[in-house]
Design a protein around this motif. Structure first.
Motif, PDB file in Angstrom:
ATOM      1  N   THR A   9       8.208 -24.939 -21.425  1.00 38.00           N
ATOM      2  CA  THR A   9       7.895 -26.220 -22.414  1.00 38.00           C
ATOM      3  C   THR A   9       7.269 -27.254 -21.933  1.00 38.00           C
ATOM      4  O   THR A   9       6.976 -28.337 -22.984  1.00 38.00           O
ATOM      5  CB  THR A   9       9.077 -26.352 -23.173  1.00 38.00           C
ATOM      6  OG1 THR A   9      10.339 -26.794 -22.289  1.00 38.00           O
ATOM      7  CG2 THR A   9       9.452 -25.013 -23.954  1.00 38.00           C
ATOM      8  N   GLY A  10       6.867 -27.185 -20.580  1.00 35.98           N
ATOM      9  CA  GLY A  10       6.335 -28.525 -20.096  1.00 35.98           C
ATOM     10  C   GLY A  10       4.887 -28.633 -20.292  1.00 35.98           C
ATOM     11  O   GLY A  10       4.343 -27.992 -21.205  1.00 35.98           O
ATOM     12  N   LEU A  11       4.068 -29.604 -19.537  1.00 35.21           N
ATOM     13  CA  LEU A  11       2.793 -29.895 -19.686  1.00 35.21           C
ATOM     14  C   LEU A  11       1.818 -28.740 -19.508  1.00 35.21           C
ATOM     15  O   LEU A  11       0.866 -28.402 -20.296  1.00 35.21           O
ATOM     16  CB  LEU A  11       2.323 -30.923 -18.614  1.00 35.21           C
ATOM     17  CG  LEU A  11       0.907 -31.300 -18.458  1.00 35.21           C
ATOM     18  CD1 LEU A  11       0.282 -31.844 -19.776  1.00 35.21           C
ATOM     19  CD2 LEU A  11       0.662 -32.176 -17.358  1.00 35.21           C
ATOM     20  N   ILE A  12       2.156 -27.772 -18.243  1.00 37.29           N
ATOM     21  CA  ILE A  12       1.472 -26.859 -17.960  1.00 37.29           C
ATOM     22  C   ILE A  12       1.883 -25.601 -18.508  1.00 37.29           C
ATOM     23  O   ILE A  12       1.074 -24.810 -19.159  1.00 37.29           O
ATOM     24  CB  ILE A  12       1.385 -26.441 -16.506  1.00 37.29           C
ATOM     25  CG1 ILE A  12       0.676 -27.832 -15.491  1.00 37.29           C
ATOM     26  CG2 ILE A  12       0.578 -25.181 -16.073  1.00 37.29           C
ATOM     27  CD1 ILE A  12      -0.969 -27.802 -15.876  1.00 37.29           C
ATOM     28  N   ILE A 126       0.096 -17.343  -5.121  1.00 34.88           N
ATOM     29  CA  ILE A 126       0.416 -18.699  -5.295  1.00 34.88           C
ATOM     30  C   ILE A 126      -0.942 -19.555  -5.421  1.00 34.88           C
ATOM     31  O   ILE A 126      -1.859 -19.289  -5.190  1.00 34.88           O
ATOM     32  CB  ILE A 126       0.870 -19.253  -3.764  1.00 34.88           C
ATOM     33  CG1 ILE A 126       2.462 -18.483  -3.774  1.00 34.88           C
ATOM     34  CG2 ILE A 126       1.115 -20.779  -3.845  1.00 34.88           C
ATOM     35  CD1 ILE A 126       3.038 -18.799  -2.328  1.00 34.88           C
ATOM     36  N   VAL A 127      -0.736 -20.510  -6.470  1.00 41.40           N
ATOM     37  CA  VAL A 127      -1.748 -21.417  -6.991  1.00 41.40           C
ATOM     38  C   VAL A 127      -1.670 -22.752  -6.276  1.00 41.40           C
ATOM     39  O   VAL A 127      -0.749 -23.482  -6.878  1.00 41.40           O
ATOM     40  CB  VAL A 127      -2.200 -21.205  -8.374  1.00 41.40           C
ATOM     41  CG1 VAL A 127      -3.186 -22.034  -8.854  1.00 41.40           C
ATOM     42  CG2 VAL A 127      -2.405 -19.766  -8.759  1.00 41.40           C
ATOM     43  N   HIS A 128      -2.821 -23.223  -5.395  1.00 40.60           N
ATOM     44  CA  HIS A 128      -2.705 -24.780  -4.994  1.00 40.60           C
ATOM     45  C   HIS A 128      -3.725 -25.176  -6.044  1.00 40.60           C
ATOM     46  O   HIS A 128      -4.722 -25.043  -6.077  1.00 40.60           O
ATOM     47  CB  HIS A 128      -2.916 -24.750  -3.760  1.00 40.60           C
ATOM     48  CG  HIS A 128      -2.037 -24.482  -2.587  1.00 40.60           C
ATOM     49  ND1 HIS A 128      -2.086 -24.613  -1.406  1.00 40.60           N
ATOM     50  CD2 HIS A 128      -0.573 -24.042  -2.919  1.00 40.60           C
ATOM     51  CE1 HIS A 128      -0.865 -24.368  -0.769  1.00 40.60           C
ATOM     52  NE2 HIS A 128      -0.056 -24.179  -1.613  1.00 40.60           N
ATOM     53  N   ALA A 129      -2.935 -26.390  -6.654  1.00 37.31           N
ATOM     54  CA  ALA A 129      -3.921 -27.244  -7.621  1.00 37.31           C
ATOM     55  C   ALA A 129      -4.047 -28.826  -7.078  1.00 37.31           C
ATOM     56  O   ALA A 129      -3.081 -29.122  -6.389  1.00 37.31           O
ATOM     57  CB  ALA A 129      -3.557 -27.174  -8.961  1.00 37.31           C
ATOM     58  N   THR A 130      -5.121 -29.594  -7.208  1.00 39.19           N
ATOM     59  CA  THR A 130      -5.201 -30.637  -7.022  1.00 39.19           C
ATOM     60  C   THR A 130      -4.626 -31.511  -7.881  1.00 39.19           C
ATOM     61  O   THR A 130      -3.900 -30.946  -8.797  1.00 39.19           O
ATOM     62  CB  THR A 130      -6.503 -31.176  -6.683  1.00 39.19           C
ATOM     63  OG1 THR A 130      -7.198 -30.786  -7.962  1.00 39.19           O
ATOM     64  CG2 THR A 130      -7.273 -30.515  -5.423  1.00 39.19           C
ATOM     65  N   GLN A 131      -4.259 -32.830  -7.750  1.00 39.28           N
ATOM     66  CA  GLN A 131      -3.935 -33.682  -8.668  1.00 39.28           C
ATOM     67  C   GLN A 131      -4.389 -33.677 -10.107  1.00 39.28           C
ATOM     68  O   GLN A 131      -5.411 -33.646 -10.249  1.00 39.28           O
ATOM     69  CB  GLN A 131      -3.793 -35.375  -8.236  1.00 39.28           C
ATOM     70  CG  GLN A 131      -2.948 -35.501  -7.032  1.00 39.28           C
ATOM     71  CD  GLN A 131      -3.138 -34.823  -5.979  1.00 39.28           C
ATOM     72  OE1 GLN A 131      -4.431 -34.491  -5.431  1.00 39.28           O
ATOM     73  NE2 GLN A 131      -2.307 -34.057  -5.064  1.00 39.28           N
ATOM     74  N   PHE A 132      -3.530 -33.562 -11.277  1.00 41.10           N
ATOM     75  CA  PHE A 132      -4.215 -33.669 -12.402  1.00 41.10           C
ATOM     76  C   PHE A 132      -4.643 -35.045 -12.912  1.00 41.10           C
ATOM     77  O   PHE A 132      -3.963 -36.202 -12.640  1.00 41.10           O
ATOM     78  CB  PHE A 132      -3.013 -33.285 -13.392  1.00 41.10           C
ATOM     79  CG  PHE A 132      -2.433 -32.187 -13.308  1.00 41.10           C
ATOM     80  CD1 PHE A 132      -2.940 -30.967 -12.217  1.00 41.10           C
ATOM     81  CD2 PHE A 132      -0.826 -31.733 -13.776  1.00 41.10           C
ATOM     82  CE1 PHE A 132      -2.274 -29.793 -11.938  1.00 41.10           C
ATOM     83  CE2 PHE A 132      -0.393 -30.438 -13.345  1.00 41.10           C
ATOM     84  CZ  PHE A 132      -0.896 -29.594 -12.589  1.00 41.10           C
ATOM     85  N   SER A 162      -5.382 -28.677 -18.320  1.00 36.76           N
ATOM     86  CA  SER A 162      -6.092 -27.611 -19.093  1.00 36.76           C
ATOM     87  C   SER A 162      -6.678 -26.544 -18.416  1.00 36.76           C
ATOM     88  O   SER A 162      -6.573 -25.216 -18.589  1.00 36.76           O
ATOM     89  CB  SER A 162      -7.063 -27.871 -20.170  1.00 36.76           C
ATOM     90  OG  SER A 162      -8.022 -28.705 -19.650  1.00 36.76           O
ATOM     91  N   GLU A 163      -7.541 -26.971 -17.334  1.00 34.75           N
ATOM     92  CA  GLU A 163      -8.141 -26.075 -16.228  1.00 34.75           C
ATOM     93  C   GLU A 163      -7.105 -25.194 -15.554  1.00 34.75           C
ATOM     94  O   GLU A 163      -7.522 -24.120 -15.274  1.00 34.75           O
ATOM     95  CB  GLU A 163      -9.300 -26.747 -15.545  1.00 34.75           C
ATOM     96  CG  GLU A 163     -10.208 -27.382 -16.327  1.00 34.75           C
ATOM     97  CD  GLU A 163     -11.418 -26.391 -16.808  1.00 34.75           C
ATOM     98  OE1 GLU A 163     -11.306 -25.219 -16.830  1.00 34.75           O
ATOM     99  OE2 GLU A 163     -12.253 -26.953 -17.659  1.00 34.75           O
ATOM    100  N   VAL A 164      -5.958 -26.028 -15.082  1.00 31.74           N
ATOM    101  CA  VAL A 164      -5.016 -25.329 -14.321  1.00 31.74           C
ATOM    102  C   VAL A 164      -4.296 -24.198 -15.202  1.00 31.74           C
ATOM    103  O   VAL A 164      -4.253 -23.178 -14.769  1.00 31.74           O
ATOM    104  CB  VAL A 164      -4.088 -26.114 -13.921  1.00 31.74           C
ATOM    105  CG1 VAL A 164      -2.858 -25.712 -13.030  1.00 31.74           C
ATOM    106  CG2 VAL A 164      -4.664 -27.248 -12.770  1.00 31.74           C
ATOM    107  N   ALA A 165      -3.907 -24.589 -16.320  1.00 31.95           N
ATOM    108  CA  ALA A 165      -3.474 -23.706 -17.244  1.00 31.95           C
ATOM    109  C   ALA A 165      -4.169 -22.391 -17.440  1.00 31.95           C
ATOM    110  O   ALA A 165      -3.670 -21.151 -17.402  1.00 31.95           O
ATOM    111  CB  ALA A 165      -3.280 -24.271 -18.672  1.00 31.95           C
TER     112      ALA A 165
END
Length: 236
Positions: A9-12, A126-132, A162-165
């Motif tokens: 239910t959060g942002l991502i 495992i997915v490493h993402a940079t800062q949103f 949105s790209e991370v999602a």
């Protein structure tokens, strides 16, 4: 297939849910929906017949001890429940730079989470993402003193949530990587430049000062600690 999204239910999580729900049975699991990975409440029922679990949950407190307890306890509970349920793919969202910023309590806790996942028999990605991009306001607030903002001049490569999602949703339909994938935005820039651009767009009168020694949520940064160092998927 049935996909359970922890932190759904959060942002991502809410975006991943919307991307997958038309083609799969999706459970958006969170304390608000009766599933609590920290206590184990509702976990077994939520995971019944699930094939994929996507963990995008976050600690409600960022104090060092609290965040470490959250990620180690909740991840242990989740992985144990997945083993019992026969889950075939565990996907976890983490952060580019986790393995370089062990002096930061939050990054240290995320590393502990990753260690638990790698040691578990449950197949994983495992997915490493940079800062949103959506984090710019919080970063600016953290460096504000009066009408001045002191921000690290180290590099960042911000990405839209949105790209991370979308990347997580795609990963859910693929074979476990049994490793780490990195995803970043299209452009590297000093963090101070990013925040200055953000505040300018918001028509803020605050003045930004980029400083090599300025901490990032209490931790000093190496110049390239928060940007990928290997082949990376860049999105525009």
């Amino acid at each position: 297939m049935k996909i359970v999204i922890i932190g759904g239910t959060g942002l991502i999580g809410s975006q991943v849910t919307n991307l997958l729900k038309n083609n799969h049975e999706v459970v958006a699991a969170s304390p608000n929906t009766g599933v609590n990975t920290l206590t184990g409440e509702g976990l077994d029922a939520a995971l019944e017949n699930a094939e994929v679990v996507i963990d995008v949950s976050n600690s409600p407190s960022f104090a060092d001890d609290d965040v470490m307890n959250f990620f180690t306890t909740s991840t242990t509970n989740l992985l144990e429940a997945e083993k019992k349920a026969g889950v075939k793919h565990h996907i976890a969202l983490s952060i580019v730079g986790t393995r370089k910023l062990s002096v930061n309590g939050y990054f240290k806790a995320k590393q502990a989470q990753e260690d638990l996942i790698e040691k578990s028999p449950v197949p994983y990605s495992i997915v490493h993402a940079t800062q949103f991009f959506e984090f710019a306001g919080g970063i600016a607030a953290g460096g504000t003193k009066g009408d001045e903002v002191f921000i690290s001049s180290s590099l960042v490569q911000p990405i839209a949530s949105s790209e991370v999602a979308a990347f997580l949703a795609k990963t859910a339909t693929e074979t476990p990587t049994m490793g780490i994938s990195e995803i970043a935005g299209p452009e590297k820039m000093p963090m101070s430049t990013w925040i200055e651009n953000y505040l300018s767009a918001m028509k803020s009168p605050l003045q930004v000062f980029g400083q090599k020694e300025a901490p990032y949520f209490g931790a000093p940064l190496e110049y390239e600690a928060l940007v990928p160092q290997k082949a990376t998927l860049k999105v525009r």
